[in-house]
Design an enzyme around this catalytic site. Sequence first.
Site, PDB file in Angstrom:
ATOM      1  N   HIS A  17       0.838  -1.206   0.000  1.00  0.00           N
ATOM      2  CA  HIS A  17       0.000   0.000   0.000  1.00  0.00           C
ATOM      3  C   HIS A  17       0.874   1.258   0.000  1.00  0.00           C
ATOM      4  O   HIS A  17       0.618   2.202  -0.739  1.00  0.00           O
ATOM      5  CB  HIS A  17      -0.883   0.054   1.249  1.00  0.00           C
ATOM      6  CG  HIS A  17      -1.936  -1.016   1.344  1.00  0.00           C
ATOM      7  ND1 HIS A  17      -2.145  -1.767   2.467  1.00  0.00           N
ATOM      8  CD2 HIS A  17      -2.862  -1.445   0.443  1.00  0.00           C
ATOM      9  CE1 HIS A  17      -3.147  -2.603   2.274  1.00  0.00           C
ATOM     10  NE2 HIS A  17      -3.595  -2.440   1.049  1.00  0.00           N
ATOM     11  N   LYS A  41     -16.309  -8.922   9.337  1.00  0.00           N
ATOM     12  CA  LYS A  41     -16.630  -9.468  10.653  1.00  0.00           C
ATOM     13  C   LYS A  41     -15.535  -9.258  11.685  1.00  0.00           C
ATOM     14  O   LYS A  41     -15.785  -8.778  12.760  1.00  0.00           O
ATOM     15  CB  LYS A  41     -16.958 -10.952  10.522  1.00  0.00           C
ATOM     16  CG  LYS A  41     -18.457 -11.180  10.496  1.00  0.00           C
ATOM     17  CD  LYS A  41     -18.783 -12.647  10.330  1.00  0.00           C
ATOM     18  CE  LYS A  41     -19.050 -12.960   8.859  1.00  0.00           C
ATOM     19  NZ  LYS A  41     -18.667 -14.280   8.439  1.00  0.00           N
ATOM     20  N   ARG A  90      -2.482  -5.970  -8.415  1.00  0.00           N
ATOM     21  CA  ARG A  90      -1.387  -6.897  -8.128  1.00  0.00           C
ATOM     22  C   ARG A  90      -1.223  -7.942  -9.218  1.00  0.00           C
ATOM     23  O   ARG A  90      -0.144  -8.201  -9.696  1.00  0.00           O
ATOM     24  CB  ARG A  90      -1.639  -7.620  -6.797  1.00  0.00           C
ATOM     25  CG  ARG A  90      -1.201  -6.812  -5.621  1.00  0.00           C
ATOM     26  CD  ARG A  90      -1.797  -7.329  -4.370  1.00  0.00           C
ATOM     27  NE  ARG A  90      -3.239  -7.181  -4.391  1.00  0.00           N
ATOM     28  CZ  ARG A  90      -4.015  -7.360  -3.358  1.00  0.00           C
ATOM     29  NH1 ARG A  90      -3.509  -7.756  -2.227  1.00  0.00           N
ATOM     30  NH2 ARG A  90      -5.306  -7.179  -3.442  1.00  0.00           N
ATOM     31  N   SER A 128      -2.894  -7.642   3.057  1.00  0.00           N
ATOM     32  CA  SER A 128      -3.039  -7.510   4.515  1.00  0.00           C
ATOM     33  C   SER A 128      -3.340  -8.879   5.124  1.00  0.00           C
ATOM     34  O   SER A 128      -2.858  -9.211   6.205  1.00  0.00           O
ATOM     35  CB  SER A 128      -4.176  -6.540   4.855  1.00  0.00           C
ATOM     36  OG  SER A 128      -3.926  -5.271   4.313  1.00  0.00           O
TER      37      SER A 128
HETATM   38  P1  ADP Z   1      -9.856  -3.566  -0.348  1.00  0.00           P
HETATM   39  O1  ADP Z   1     -10.489  -4.314   0.757  1.00  0.00           O
HETATM   40  O2  ADP Z   1     -10.644  -2.385  -0.823  1.00  0.00           O
HETATM   41  O3  ADP Z   1      -9.288  -4.382  -1.480  1.00  0.00           O
HETATM   42  P2  ADP Z   1      -7.172  -3.283   0.594  1.00  0.00           P
HETATM   43  O4  ADP Z   1      -6.760  -2.531   1.813  1.00  0.00           O
HETATM   44  O5  ADP Z   1      -6.963  -4.748   0.581  1.00  0.00           O
HETATM   45  O6  ADP Z   1      -8.662  -2.857   0.384  1.00  0.00           O
HETATM   46  O7  ADP Z   1      -6.477  -2.675  -0.693  1.00  0.00           O
HETATM   47  C1  ADP Z   1      -6.637  -1.345  -1.076  1.00  0.00           C
HETATM   48  C2  ADP Z   1      -6.030  -1.147  -2.454  1.00  0.00           C
HETATM   49  O8  ADP Z   1      -4.619  -1.421  -2.409  1.00  0.00           O
HETATM   50  C3  ADP Z   1      -6.569  -2.046  -3.554  1.00  0.00           C
HETATM   51  O9  ADP Z   1      -6.590  -1.321  -4.755  1.00  0.00           O
HETATM   52  C4  ADP Z   1      -5.554  -3.153  -3.642  1.00  0.00           C
HETATM   53  O10 ADP Z   1      -5.525  -3.733  -4.930  1.00  0.00           O
HETATM   54  C5  ADP Z   1      -4.279  -2.390  -3.365  1.00  0.00           C
HETATM   55  N1  ADP Z   1      -3.233  -3.263  -2.828  1.00  0.00           N
HETATM   56  C6  ADP Z   1      -3.353  -4.181  -1.844  1.00  0.00           C
HETATM   57  N2  ADP Z   1      -2.191  -4.804  -1.618  1.00  0.00           N
HETATM   58  C7  ADP Z   1      -1.304  -4.265  -2.481  1.00  0.00           C
HETATM   59  C8  ADP Z   1       0.075  -4.518  -2.773  1.00  0.00           C
HETATM   60  N3  ADP Z   1       0.759  -5.474  -2.152  1.00  0.00           N
HETATM   61  N4  ADP Z   1       0.647  -3.769  -3.729  1.00  0.00           N
HETATM   62  C9  ADP Z   1      -0.062  -2.839  -4.376  1.00  0.00           C
HETATM   63  N5  ADP Z   1      -1.353  -2.583  -4.191  1.00  0.00           N
HETATM   64  C10 ADP Z   1      -1.977  -3.286  -3.247  1.00  0.00           C
END
Ligand code: ADP
Length: 165
Positions: A17, A41, A90, A128
């Site tokens: 992120h 949840k 990704r 995450s």
């Molecule tokens: P969501 O639940 O909306 O997918 P996330 O917090 O998992 O929220 O992800 C937010 C954004 O960050 C999404 O666009 C996701 O594709 C991107 N993202 C998540 N992990 C990575 C990563 N390792 N590298 C780049 N972008 C990521």
Amino acid sequence: MTVAIYPGSFDPVTRGHLDIIQRAAKVVDKLIIGVLINRAKDPLFTIEERVELIRECVRDLPNVEVKSFTGLTVDFARDNGATVIIRGLRAVTDFESEMQIAQTNHIIDPQVDTMFFTTSLEYAYLSSTIAKEAAFYGSDVSRFVPDLVARRMKEKMDALHREEE
Ligand code: ADP
């Protein structure tokens, strides 16, 4: 002035992120990270904790702000004067759902466009959820998340394990 939002769950924020945040902050004038208040949840971190952790991680990026939001992403964008939604891609597996969300958002509000950043290779596998799994089983997750987040995850996991005993 181009204002963008970067919405997500960020439970918790990862190095993947942050990579997107740093790169997006260079191409827009202002970037607002929107932490979605959803009904998932069992989040590991509360909304307040997630916002606070991201704020700590982006302290040295002057054009980045962090807020929580609920409801439609396009409404959050509009309320903040943003015309761009940032998302990270990704792998092909992200593509189908991200495309659908982006198209829906554009239909709801044609003023708003989605801008995709492809993940840096070193974070392509990272989510995450993966970081939480690794932390739960005692792995050092500082490769996956910023050091501060890794410490907070360890505290959370220690508390969870104590509850289980
Ligand atoms: P969501 O639940 O909306 O997918 P996330 O917090 O998992 O929220 O992800 C937010 C954004 O960050 C999404 O666009 C996701 O594709 C991107 N993202 C998540 N992990 C990575 C990563 N390792 N590298 C780049 N972008 C990521």
